[in-house]
Design an enzyme around this catalytic site. Structure first.
Site, mmCIF file in Angstrom:
data_model
loop_
_atom_site.group_PDB
_atom_site.id
_atom_site.type_symbol
_atom_site.label_atom_id
_atom_site.label_comp_id
_atom_site.label_asym_id
_atom_site.label_seq_id
_atom_site.Cartn_x
_atom_site.Cartn_y
_atom_site.Cartn_z
ATOM 1 C CB SER A 180 -0.938 0.022 1.212
ATOM 2 O OG SER A 180 -0.207 -0.028 2.428
ATOM 3 C CG HIS A 208 -3.990 -0.921 -1.839
ATOM 4 N ND1 HIS A 208 -4.465 0.350 -2.096
ATOM 5 C CD2 HIS A 208 -3.756 -0.979 -0.501
ATOM 6 C CE1 HIS A 208 -4.510 1.043 -0.968
ATOM 7 N NE2 HIS A 208 -4.089 0.262 0.008
ATOM 8 C CE LYS A 239 -7.152 0.280 0.905
ATOM 9 N NZ LYS A 239 -7.824 -0.187 2.117
#
Length: 391
Positions: A180, A208, A239
């Protein structure tokens, strides 16, 4: 109130060192541009990779769910808080991830805590990349298993740890799919080969990677064509998916075990209907609109090339996460502040989030950015970088 003087002293020290930061309230929705202190600025700090937070289908699904099922669920999943929509979404998510089953939790953080604290005992060992996410680190702290840390994406170090742990009942290798802070991708194919060689379990945190890597955003396992060879996939719904929550994708046995033993699952109220419905719609959008991922990668290439031409150091990033590495903590925050004054919101990141001497401004481009906005952001970076002597 008397008693917290020691905290006040530490905070004062942070202020004197130039690393104290205040929260930055947004006064708009989460788009390619946001409003801060009444000023519209380019957003380069959100995890809204695909722009789904504002997708009309997502908002419509959330509103319909509230109208039908209410604002909340009123219970934990194991008592009275499992709605039919929860299980329907988990089945859809399992099919999307090419796994036998999934279980959704309140966040990616709690998903890591739930799996690591519940499936390992003192007879086991967890082997973790040294730069894994804080939620993995905290999950490991909660287990009674032994632990070994291998050097970041270093396969020789990983193999040494596997060799040294041959006497444990189970060995669990844990890695982020995409790291990240640096934006690099774990060498998952090599990790899987080593784990299979030494009969170890594999767990990948795809926070991610979900919505970013793999076919239709299925994640790093699909990206490397490793479906069926990774035991546990953890991901987030907050996300690229654009809403809130985390999940564990694995076997039916792992799902059933977490329902009985995963404390974050057992003792937390289930997601409200609006969250579950919007997350479910997001999976359909990933399947229906793959061009969003294409735009994300086109924008990533454009922005990275622009930063490199200007002379900024971006480390080993291979993904839309692009750190502009400054080094000095105070200067990284000064760069962030200058950028904001020039119309770009890009947050500074310093110790303890990253190692001392590696402070940076972390940027994330999205599918919603236009080339014009990204060029404007690059011009702001050039101006601020030259003024601070970074480039």
């Amino acid at each position: 109130m008397k008693g917290f003087e020691y905290l006040e002293e530490e905070l004062q020290g942070m202020k004197e060192a130039g690393v104290f930061r205040s929260l930055v309230p947004l006064e708009s929705d989460q788009g390619a541009k946001v409003v801060i202190n009444g000023k519209e600025v380019i957003q380069l700090s959100s995890n809204n990779y695909l722009g789904l937070t504002n997708h009309p289908r997502m908002k419509e699904a959330a509103l319909k769910a509230v109208e039908t099922y209410g604002a909340g669920t009123g219970s934990v999943r194991t008592i009275a808080g499992t709605f039919s929509m929860h299980e329907e979404f988990e089945k859809k998510l399992a099919e999307f991830k090419h796994t036998e089953a999934t279980l959704v939790l309140q966040s990616g953080f709690t998903a890591n805590q739930a799996i690591l604290s519940s499936i390992l005992t003192k007879d086991d060992v967890v082997i973790s990349d040294e730069l894994n996410h804080a939620s993995i680190i905290d999950g490991i702290r909660l287990t009674k298993a032994a632990r070994k840390i291998y050097k970041h994406v270093d396969m020789e170090s990983l193999e040494t740890a596997l060799k040294e742990s041959k006497d444990y009942r189970k060995r669990l290798v844990v890695t982020d799919g995409v790291f990240s802070m640096d934006g690099n991708i774990a060498p998952l194919s090599e990790i899987v080969e080593l784990a299979e060689k030494y009969d170890a379990l594999i767990m990948v945190d795809d926070a991610h990677s979900s919505g970013v890597l793999g076919r239709n955003g299925r994640g790093s396992v699909d990206h490397f064509d490793l479906n069926g060879r990774v035991h546990i996939q953890v991901g987030t719904l907050s996300k690229a998916i654009g809403v809130l929550g985390g999940y564990v994708a694995s076997t039916q046995a792992v799902r059933d075990y977490l329902i009985h033993k995963g404390r974050p699952f057992l003792f937390s109220t289930s997601h409200p209907p609006a969250v579950t419905a919007a997350c479910s719609e997001a999976i359909d959008i990933l399947l229906d609109e793959p061009e969003r991922i294409d735009r994300l990668w086109e924008n990533t290439k454009f922005f990275k090339e622009g930063l490199h031409k200007l002379g900024f150091e971006t480390g080993t990033s291979e993904t839309p996460i692009t750190p502009v590495i400054v080094g000095d903590e105070a200067k990284a925050h000064q760069l962030s502040d200058k950028l904001l004054s020039y119309g770009v919101f890009a947050q500074g990141i310093a110790f303890p989030t990253v190692a001392k001497g590696l402070a940076r401004v972390r940027t994330i481009v999205t599918a919603e950015h236009t080339k014009e906005l990204l060029q404007e952001a690059l011009e702001a970076f050039e101006k601020a970088g030259k003024e601070l002597g970074i480039i």
